[in-house]
Motif scaffolding. Structure first.
Motif, PDB file in Angstrom:
ATOM      1  N   PRO A  71     -24.455  30.042  -5.146  1.00 52.31           N
ATOM      2  CA  PRO A  71     -23.668  29.251  -6.096  1.00 52.31           C
ATOM      3  C   PRO A  71     -24.556  28.675  -7.200  1.00 52.31           C
ATOM      4  O   PRO A  71     -25.685  28.253  -6.944  1.00 52.31           O
ATOM      5  CB  PRO A  71     -23.078  28.136  -5.234  1.00 52.31           C
ATOM      6  CG  PRO A  71     -23.079  28.681  -3.848  1.00 52.31           C
ATOM      7  CD  PRO A  71     -24.277  29.583  -3.770  1.00 52.31           C
ATOM      8  N   THR A  72     -24.048  28.677  -8.416  1.00 62.19           N
ATOM      9  CA  THR A  72     -24.824  28.151  -9.539  1.00 62.19           C
ATOM     10  C   THR A  72     -24.608  26.652  -9.717  1.00 62.19           C
ATOM     11  O   THR A  72     -25.502  25.959 -10.180  1.00 62.19           O
ATOM     12  CB  THR A  72     -24.455  28.872 -10.849  1.00 62.19           C
ATOM     13  OG1 THR A  72     -23.041  28.789 -11.044  1.00 62.19           O
ATOM     14  CG2 THR A  72     -24.881  30.332 -10.786  1.00 62.19           C
ATOM     15  N   ASP A  73     -23.431  26.154  -9.360  1.00 63.49           N
ATOM     16  CA  ASP A  73     -23.149  24.720  -9.449  1.00 63.49           C
ATOM     17  C   ASP A  73     -23.451  24.052  -8.109  1.00 63.49           C
ATOM     18  O   ASP A  73     -23.465  24.701  -7.072  1.00 63.49           O
ATOM     19  CB  ASP A  73     -21.677  24.480  -9.809  1.00 63.49           C
ATOM     20  CG  ASP A  73     -21.313  25.036 -11.176  1.00 63.49           C
ATOM     21  OD1 ASP A  73     -22.203  25.083 -12.057  1.00 63.49           O
ATOM     22  OD2 ASP A  73     -20.150  25.430 -11.351  1.00 63.49           O
ATOM     23  N   LYS A  74     -23.654  22.755  -8.165  1.00 60.71           N
ATOM     24  CA  LYS A  74     -23.893  22.013  -6.923  1.00 60.71           C
ATOM     25  C   LYS A  74     -22.639  22.014  -6.051  1.00 60.71           C
ATOM     26  O   LYS A  74     -21.520  21.922  -6.551  1.00 60.71           O
ATOM     27  CB  LYS A  74     -24.295  20.567  -7.233  1.00 60.71           C
ATOM     28  CG  LYS A  74     -25.674  20.455  -7.839  1.00 60.71           C
ATOM     29  CD  LYS A  74     -26.085  19.012  -8.011  1.00 60.71           C
ATOM     30  CE  LYS A  74     -27.496  18.943  -8.592  1.00 60.71           C
ATOM     31  NZ  LYS A  74     -28.007  17.582  -8.616  1.00 60.71           N
ATOM     32  N   THR A  75     -22.860  22.115  -4.760  1.00 64.66           N
ATOM     33  CA  THR A  75     -21.771  22.056  -3.786  1.00 64.66           C
ATOM     34  C   THR A  75     -21.587  20.616  -3.353  1.00 64.66           C
ATOM     35  O   THR A  75     -22.551  19.911  -3.063  1.00 64.66           O
ATOM     36  CB  THR A  75     -22.094  22.953  -2.571  1.00 64.66           C
ATOM     37  OG1 THR A  75     -22.252  24.301  -3.020  1.00 64.66           O
ATOM     38  CG2 THR A  75     -21.005  22.882  -1.525  1.00 64.66           C
ATOM     39  N   HIS A  76     -20.333  20.172  -3.300  1.00 64.95           N
ATOM     40  CA  HIS A  76     -20.003  18.811  -2.879  1.00 64.95           C
ATOM     41  C   HIS A  76     -19.786  18.785  -1.368  1.00 64.95           C
ATOM     42  O   HIS A  76     -18.990  19.556  -0.832  1.00 64.95           O
ATOM     43  CB  HIS A  76     -18.723  18.327  -3.568  1.00 64.95           C
ATOM     44  CG  HIS A  76     -18.873  18.169  -5.036  1.00 64.95           C
ATOM     45  ND1 HIS A  76     -19.144  16.965  -5.619  1.00 64.95           N
ATOM     46  CD2 HIS A  76     -18.816  19.077  -6.046  1.00 64.95           C
ATOM     47  CE1 HIS A  76     -19.238  17.123  -6.918  1.00 64.95           C
ATOM     48  NE2 HIS A  76     -19.045  18.405  -7.208  1.00 64.95           N
ATOM     49  N   LEU A  77     -20.510  17.909  -0.685  1.00 65.61           N
ATOM     50  CA  LEU A  77     -20.318  17.669   0.744  1.00 65.61           C
ATOM     51  C   LEU A  77     -19.638  16.320   0.892  1.00 65.61           C
ATOM     52  O   LEU A  77     -20.102  15.332   0.325  1.00 65.61           O
ATOM     53  CB  LEU A  77     -21.660  17.618   1.481  1.00 65.61           C
ATOM     54  CG  LEU A  77     -22.613  18.794   1.350  1.00 65.61           C
ATOM     55  CD1 LEU A  77     -23.948  18.463   2.008  1.00 65.61           C
ATOM     56  CD2 LEU A  77     -22.012  20.026   1.964  1.00 65.61           C
ATOM     57  N   THR A  78     -18.560  16.270   1.626  1.00 68.55           N
ATOM     58  CA  THR A  78     -17.897  15.003   1.892  1.00 68.55           C
ATOM     59  C   THR A  78     -18.007  14.713   3.379  1.00 68.55           C
ATOM     60  O   THR A  78     -17.600  15.535   4.201  1.00 68.55           O
ATOM     61  CB  THR A  78     -16.416  15.045   1.464  1.00 68.55           C
ATOM     62  OG1 THR A  78     -16.351  15.369   0.077  1.00 68.55           O
ATOM     63  CG2 THR A  78     -15.740  13.708   1.701  1.00 68.55           C
ATOM     64  N   LEU A  93     -12.424  25.813  -4.571  1.00 69.12           N
ATOM     65  CA  LEU A  93     -11.527  25.267  -5.587  1.00 69.12           C
ATOM     66  C   LEU A  93     -11.442  23.749  -5.482  1.00 69.12           C
ATOM     67  O   LEU A  93     -11.350  23.233  -4.390  1.00 69.12           O
ATOM     68  CB  LEU A  93     -10.126  25.857  -5.414  1.00 69.12           C
ATOM     69  CG  LEU A  93     -10.048  27.386  -5.392  1.00 69.12           C
ATOM     70  CD1 LEU A  93      -8.666  27.828  -4.996  1.00 69.12           C
ATOM     71  CD2 LEU A  93     -10.463  27.983  -6.713  1.00 69.12           C
ATOM     72  N   SER A  94     -11.400  23.038  -6.457  1.00 66.01           N
ATOM     73  CA  SER A  94     -11.648  23.152  -7.875  1.00 66.01           C
ATOM     74  C   SER A  94     -13.141  23.063  -8.196  1.00 66.01           C
ATOM     75  O   SER A  94     -13.573  23.223  -9.329  1.00 66.01           O
ATOM     76  CB  SER A  94     -10.898  22.077  -8.629  1.00 66.01           C
ATOM     77  OG  SER A  94     -11.362  20.799  -8.232  1.00 66.01           O
ATOM     78  N   SER A  95     -13.911  22.831  -7.165  1.00 65.77           N
ATOM     79  CA  SER A  95     -15.363  22.958  -7.190  1.00 65.77           C
ATOM     80  C   SER A  95     -15.750  23.402  -5.783  1.00 65.77           C
ATOM     81  O   SER A  95     -14.927  23.374  -4.881  1.00 65.77           O
ATOM     82  CB  SER A  95     -16.038  21.629  -7.553  1.00 65.77           C
ATOM     83  OG  SER A  95     -15.750  20.651  -6.579  1.00 65.77           O
ATOM     84  N   ALA A  96     -16.978  23.826  -5.606  1.00 68.65           N
ATOM     85  CA  ALA A  96     -17.423  24.199  -4.263  1.00 68.65           C
ATOM     86  C   ALA A  96     -17.469  22.925  -3.430  1.00 68.65           C
ATOM     87  O   ALA A  96     -18.232  22.007  -3.722  1.00 68.65           O
ATOM     88  CB  ALA A  96     -18.784  24.868  -4.324  1.00 68.65           C
ATOM     89  N   GLN A  97     -16.605  22.833  -2.410  1.00 62.98           N
ATOM     90  CA  GLN A  97     -16.456  21.618  -1.614  1.00 62.98           C
ATOM     91  C   GLN A  97     -16.507  21.926  -0.127  1.00 62.98           C
ATOM     92  O   GLN A  97     -15.923  22.902   0.327  1.00 62.98           O
ATOM     93  CB  GLN A  97     -15.098  20.962  -1.891  1.00 62.98           C
ATOM     94  CG  GLN A  97     -14.858  20.567  -3.310  1.00 62.98           C
ATOM     95  CD  GLN A  97     -13.477  19.961  -3.460  1.00 62.98           C
ATOM     96  OE1 GLN A  97     -13.145  19.017  -2.762  1.00 62.98           O
ATOM     97  NE2 GLN A  97     -12.677  20.514  -4.351  1.00 62.98           N
ATOM     98  N   ILE A  98     -17.186  21.054   0.589  1.00 66.14           N
ATOM     99  CA  ILE A  98     -17.241  21.135   2.048  1.00 66.14           C
ATOM    100  C   ILE A  98     -16.919  19.758   2.601  1.00 66.14           C
ATOM    101  O   ILE A  98     -17.487  18.764   2.178  1.00 66.14           O
ATOM    102  CB  ILE A  98     -18.644  21.569   2.532  1.00 66.14           C
ATOM    103  CG1 ILE A  98     -18.979  22.971   2.028  1.00 66.14           C
ATOM    104  CG2 ILE A  98     -18.746  21.480   4.051  1.00 66.14           C
ATOM    105  CD1 ILE A  98     -20.410  23.394   2.319  1.00 66.14           C
ATOM    106  N   LEU A  99     -16.008  19.705   3.558  1.00 69.86           N
ATOM    107  CA  LEU A  99     -15.736  18.470   4.287  1.00 69.86           C
ATOM    108  C   LEU A  99     -16.365  18.611   5.658  1.00 69.86           C
ATOM    109  O   LEU A  99     -16.175  19.626   6.330  1.00 69.86           O
ATOM    110  CB  LEU A  99     -14.237  18.229   4.433  1.00 69.86           C
ATOM    111  CG  LEU A  99     -13.935  16.953   5.224  1.00 69.86           C
ATOM    112  CD1 LEU A  99     -13.042  16.040   4.425  1.00 69.86           C
ATOM    113  CD2 LEU A  99     -13.345  17.279   6.566  1.00 69.86           C
ATOM    114  N   LEU A 100     -17.149  17.611   6.058  1.00 68.27           N
ATOM    115  CA  LEU A 100     -17.801  17.609   7.363  1.00 68.27           C
ATOM    116  C   LEU A 100     -17.297  16.417   8.156  1.00 68.27           C
ATOM    117  O   LEU A 100     -17.529  15.273   7.784  1.00 68.27           O
ATOM    118  CB  LEU A 100     -19.317  17.513   7.204  1.00 68.27           C
ATOM    119  CG  LEU A 100     -19.974  18.631   6.394  1.00 68.27           C
ATOM    120  CD1 LEU A 100     -21.423  18.280   6.094  1.00 68.27           C
ATOM    121  CD2 LEU A 100     -19.874  19.939   7.129  1.00 68.27           C
TER     122      LEU A 100
END
Length: 192
Positions: A71-78, A93-100
């Protein structure tokens, strides 16, 4: 360790797919970031934020040697601890997102036998992101023009069994020989 920001009170909207859209009213959200990740967390989970970023950066480095593009953009971790199970999900979608969900694994669910369940969880979910972000130059240009629409993430439309199969294989393919493929409970399930 990444930088920390105070996000204040966050009020999500239904139309916006924000990475911290898990507000329960008036909670304080904080943010730290590293080279490839931004982690969002409530103040009571501050002890997990830096550790999660460290793990995520190591996972990124390892997966970069296994995938043709990252991925070129930062991935969001929640980070949350709102459910009585240890799991996560990922979406491009709408950004690279991961919920942990950081609830400690206690039941037999193939994560309790690992040296570090958080490492396995991050590795698994980030594999989903890397896999779903794979594209060619034409798709990259289309994403630049039309933003992150589902049609420009062909791997996100892959049947979930294949997405999960890739993630389970990659989570288990590492130098420490852990992951579900090395778990004795998983082996017993496959024998049955």
């Amino acid at each position: 360790m990444g930088s920390m920001m105070y996000l204040g009170m966050y009020t999500p909207t239904i139309l916006a797919g924000e990475p911290v859209a898990l507000n329960k009213g008036g909670q304080q959200w904080l943010m730290q970031q590293s080279q490839h990740f931004i982690v969002h967390f409530r103040s009571e989970l501050v002890q997990y934020a830096a550790h999660s970023l460290d793990i995520a950066e190591k996972v990124h480095q390892d997966l970069a040697s296994q995938f043709s593009q990252m991925p070129t953009d930062k991935t969001h971790l929640t980070l949350v601890d709102d459910y009585d199970h240890f799991n996560g999900w990922a979406t491009p979608l709408s950004s690279a997102q991961i919920l942990l969900n950081l609830h400690s694994p206690s039941d037999i669910n193939n994560s309790e036998g690992n040296d570090d369940g958080l490492h396995t969880l991050i590795r698994h979910e980030y594999t989903h992101i890397v896999h779903m972000e794979l594209n060619d130059r034409a798709v990259t240009r289309a994403r630049d023009i039309f933003d992150r629409q589902i049609l420009f993430f062909s791997h996100a439309l892959t049947p979930s069994r294949l997405l999960e199969g890739v993630a389970i294989y990659v989570e288990s393919k590492n130098e420490r020989d852990y992951g579900r493929l090395y778990d004795s409970h998983f082996a017993m399930q496959m024998r049955m």
